[in-house]
Design a protein around this motif. Structure first.
Motif, PDB file in Angstrom:
ATOM      1  N   ASP A 214      -8.880  16.859  39.149  1.00  0.00           N
ATOM      2  CA  ASP A 214      -9.371  17.750  38.059  1.00  0.00           C
ATOM      3  C   ASP A 214     -10.314  16.874  37.375  1.00  0.00           C
ATOM      4  N   ARG A 215     -11.635  17.039  37.861  1.00  0.00           N
ATOM      5  CA  ARG A 215     -12.660  16.179  36.910  1.00  0.00           C
ATOM      6  C   ARG A 215     -12.929  16.602  35.770  1.00  0.00           C
ATOM      7  N   ARG A 216     -12.251  17.385  35.154  1.00  0.00           N
ATOM      8  CA  ARG A 216     -12.186  17.636  33.734  1.00  0.00           C
ATOM      9  C   ARG A 216     -11.360  16.746  32.826  1.00  0.00           C
ATOM     10  N   ASN A 217     -10.524  16.154  33.356  1.00  0.00           N
ATOM     11  CA  ASN A 217      -9.642  15.006  32.747  1.00  0.00           C
ATOM     12  C   ASN A 217     -10.104  13.591  32.795  1.00  0.00           C
ATOM     13  N   LYS A 219     -11.037  11.265  30.963  1.00  0.00           N
ATOM     14  CA  LYS A 219     -10.355   9.940  30.329  1.00  0.00           C
ATOM     15  C   LYS A 219      -9.213   9.578  31.012  1.00  0.00           C
ATOM     16  N   MET A 220      -8.163  10.407  31.429  1.00  0.00           N
ATOM     17  CA  MET A 220      -6.892  10.041  32.313  1.00  0.00           C
ATOM     18  C   MET A 220      -7.415   9.647  33.654  1.00  0.00           C
ATOM     19  N   ASN A 221      -8.380  10.264  34.431  1.00  0.00           N
ATOM     20  CA  ASN A 221      -8.975  10.154  35.591  1.00  0.00           C
ATOM     21  C   ASN A 221      -9.268   8.728  35.457  1.00  0.00           C
ATOM     22  N   ARG A 222     -10.217   8.141  34.823  1.00  0.00           N
ATOM     23  CA  ARG A 222     -10.983   6.972  34.599  1.00  0.00           C
ATOM     24  C   ARG A 222      -9.639   5.883  34.553  1.00  0.00           C
ATOM     25  N   ALA A 223      -8.777   6.119  33.784  1.00  0.00           N
ATOM     26  CA  ALA A 223      -7.694   5.105  33.722  1.00  0.00           C
ATOM     27  C   ALA A 223      -6.853   4.800  34.860  1.00  0.00           C
ATOM     28  N   ILE A 224      -6.295   6.087  35.589  1.00  0.00           N
ATOM     29  CA  ILE A 224      -5.674   5.884  36.797  1.00  0.00           C
ATOM     30  C   ILE A 224      -6.349   5.457  38.076  1.00  0.00           C
ATOM     31  N   GLU A 225      -7.685   5.845  38.153  1.00  0.00           N
ATOM     32  CA  GLU A 225      -8.482   5.583  39.349  1.00  0.00           C
ATOM     33  C   GLU A 225      -8.637   3.834  38.984  1.00  0.00           C
ATOM     34  N   SER A 226      -9.059   3.466  37.825  1.00  0.00           N
ATOM     35  CA  SER A 226      -9.106   1.924  37.815  1.00  0.00           C
ATOM     36  C   SER A 226      -7.804   1.107  38.288  1.00  0.00           C
ATOM     37  N   THR A 227      -6.818   1.758  37.862  1.00  0.00           N
ATOM     38  CA  THR A 227      -5.612   1.075  38.346  1.00  0.00           C
ATOM     39  C   THR A 227      -5.343   1.061  39.943  1.00  0.00           C
ATOM     40  N   LEU A 228      -5.646   2.173  40.449  1.00  0.00           N
ATOM     41  CA  LEU A 228      -5.548   2.376  41.693  1.00  0.00           C
ATOM     42  C   LEU A 228      -6.677   1.401  42.405  1.00  0.00           C
ATOM     43  N   GLU A 229      -7.896   1.398  41.929  1.00  0.00           N
ATOM     44  CA  GLU A 229      -8.865   0.431  42.798  1.00  0.00           C
ATOM     45  C   GLU A 229      -8.509  -1.053  42.460  1.00  0.00           C
ATOM     46  N   LEU A 236      -7.954   2.538  49.252  1.00  0.00           N
ATOM     47  CA  LEU A 236      -8.288   4.083  48.768  1.00  0.00           C
ATOM     48  C   LEU A 236      -9.244   4.616  49.620  1.00  0.00           C
ATOM     49  N   LEU A 237      -9.029   5.913  50.212  1.00  0.00           N
ATOM     50  CA  LEU A 237      -9.942   6.403  51.019  1.00  0.00           C
ATOM     51  C   LEU A 237     -10.928   7.244  50.211  1.00  0.00           C
ATOM     52  N   ARG A 238     -12.081   7.071  50.830  1.00  0.00           N
ATOM     53  CA  ARG A 238     -13.285   7.556  49.843  1.00  0.00           C
ATOM     54  C   ARG A 238     -13.278   9.268  49.682  1.00  0.00           C
ATOM     55  N   THR A 239     -12.602   9.856  50.630  1.00  0.00           N
ATOM     56  CA  THR A 239     -12.703  11.362  50.365  1.00  0.00           C
ATOM     57  C   THR A 239     -11.487  11.709  49.432  1.00  0.00           C
ATOM     58  N   GLU A 240     -11.772  12.731  48.390  1.00  0.00           N
ATOM     59  CA  GLU A 240     -10.853  13.112  47.321  1.00  0.00           C
ATOM     60  C   GLU A 240     -10.595  14.606  47.492  1.00  0.00           C
ATOM     61  N   ILE A 241      -9.509  15.023  47.133  1.00  0.00           N
ATOM     62  CA  ILE A 241      -9.161  16.303  47.535  1.00  0.00           C
ATOM     63  C   ILE A 241      -9.019  16.903  45.870  1.00  0.00           C
ATOM     64  N   GLY A 242     -10.141  17.989  45.589  1.00  0.00           N
ATOM     65  CA  GLY A 242     -10.037  18.517  44.254  1.00  0.00           C
ATOM     66  C   GLY A 242      -9.075  19.697  44.146  1.00  0.00           C
ATOM     67  N   VAL A 243      -9.064  19.963  42.687  1.00  0.00           N
ATOM     68  CA  VAL A 243      -8.052  21.286  42.484  1.00  0.00           C
ATOM     69  C   VAL A 243      -8.776  22.412  43.135  1.00  0.00           C
ATOM     70  N   SER A 244      -8.140  23.323  43.984  1.00  0.00           N
ATOM     71  CA  SER A 244      -8.697  24.601  44.465  1.00  0.00           C
ATOM     72  C   SER A 244      -7.995  25.309  44.821  1.00  0.00           C
ATOM     73  N   SER A 245      -8.473  26.678  44.046  1.00  0.00           N
ATOM     74  CA  SER A 245      -7.766  27.758  44.147  1.00  0.00           C
ATOM     75  C   SER A 245      -7.583  28.641  45.545  1.00  0.00           C
ATOM     76  N   ALA A 246      -8.717  28.069  46.292  1.00  0.00           N
ATOM     77  CA  ALA A 246      -8.817  28.529  47.676  1.00  0.00           C
ATOM     78  C   ALA A 246      -7.532  27.687  48.575  1.00  0.00           C
ATOM     79  N   LEU A 247      -7.242  26.518  48.161  1.00  0.00           N
ATOM     80  CA  LEU A 247      -6.017  25.846  48.897  1.00  0.00           C
ATOM     81  C   LEU A 247      -4.753  26.998  48.879  1.00  0.00           C
ATOM     82  N   THR A 248      -4.744  27.242  47.454  1.00  0.00           N
ATOM     83  CA  THR A 248      -3.295  27.903  47.220  1.00  0.00           C
ATOM     84  C   THR A 248      -3.165  29.121  47.982  1.00  0.00           C
TER      85      THR A 248
END
Length: 282
Positions: A214-217, A219-229, A236-248
């Motif tokens: 969820d790209r709205r978050n 600050k949290m995204n940057r912190a976690i992604e920095s640690t993952l990197e 770390l794969l290039r493809t990311e899966i966003g939050v999607s109501s269509a998937l649900t």
């Protein structure tokens, strides 16, 4: 008894009843996560469906999670090939999951569903000699009928997950951008290293895929992604899966995302993930 008859009997013992060998050599990929709710089953189902539909691969989905969400997310096609279950196959010698594999509505995509007794089966497996090898032995024929076998693992590190890791060639780890998920990745990677050192020296890490992003978050995204990197950058794969109501919605209807709405962001993301995975295992 002649030599030919002896060899014929040996082949029957290895293959199990009614199972013949094919001419393929599957890459077995365990889809594993220590934390629930990260899109593990969604990734297994939609990656498998996309590999079959867009990469022209013959794919088997194997549900080792007693919750049975693969079958809920992907309706099978046609009658059951057998009344036997995955538990039956795992607990009987010289049996193969190919005996209970069934086609789905996606051409080239097959599945072996979980069953309600799988938690009890895990307890029985834990008492067996060579308990970690039961699934690997039960995939001997199935490996020759598919290009890729995806195993949906339970969200824990019990006997069923250990069996999946011992049977697998590689591991794909779905990871949402949360602290709990990050901790789970670290534990799972440690377990993978132990499996590699003891029971399956050829297993490797295929990669980490970011899920439910969820790209709205920001600050949290940057912190976690920095640690993952920092910790797993090369994996770390290039493809990311966003939050999607269509998937649900697709999961609720028992369809892969591209069959529910081929123009959705979720469908597009998993098509891209299938392309990336196909190149990595190519």
């Amino acid at each position: 008894m002649s030599v030919m008859n002896t060899l014929s009997n040996v082949k029957r013992l290895v293959r199990g009843p009614g199972v013949s060998l094919g001419n393929r050599h599957a890459r077995v990929i365990a889809v594993a996560a220590r934390k629930g709710g990260v899109g593990k089953t969604t990734t297994t189902v939609n990656l498998g469906a996309s590999l079959a539909a867009f990469q022209n691969m013959k794919v088997l989905l194997l549900d080792m999670d007693a919750q049975g969400h693969v079958a809920m997310s992907l309706k099978a096609k046609g009658p059951l090939p057998s009344r036997e279950t995955l538990s039956d196959i795992l607990l009987q010698k010289r049996r193969d999951v190919m005996e209970i594999a069934r086609p789905t509505a996606v051409a080239g995509l097959w599945m072996v569903p979980s069953d309600t007794q799988l938690n009890n089966t895990e307890s029985v497996m834990a008492t067996r000699i060579g308990k970690e090898l039961l699934l690997r032995n039960a995939l001997r024929s199935a490996r020759t009928h598919f290009d890729v076998i995806l195993i949906d693992c339970p969200p824990n590190l019990g006997t069923l997950t250990a069996n999946a890791l011992v049977a697998a060639d590689q591991v794909l780890i779905p990871c949402d951008l949360s602290t709990l998920s990050l901790d789970g990745v670290e534990t799972l990677v440690d377990t993978l290293e132990t499996i590699q050192e003891t029971l399956n020296p050829t297993i490797g890490l295929l990669g980490l895929v970011r899920t439910r992003v969820d790209r709205r978050n920001r600050k949290m995204n940057r912190a976690i992604e920095s640690t993952l990197e920092e910790r797993y950058g090369r994996w770390l794969l290039r493809t990311e899966i966003g939050v999607s109501s269509a998937l649900t919605k697709a999961q609720h209807e028992g369809l892969p995302a591209f069959m529910h709405d081929d123009g959705s962001r979720g469908a597009d993301a998993y098509e891209k993930l299938a392309d990336e995975v196909a190149r990595l295992i190519g």
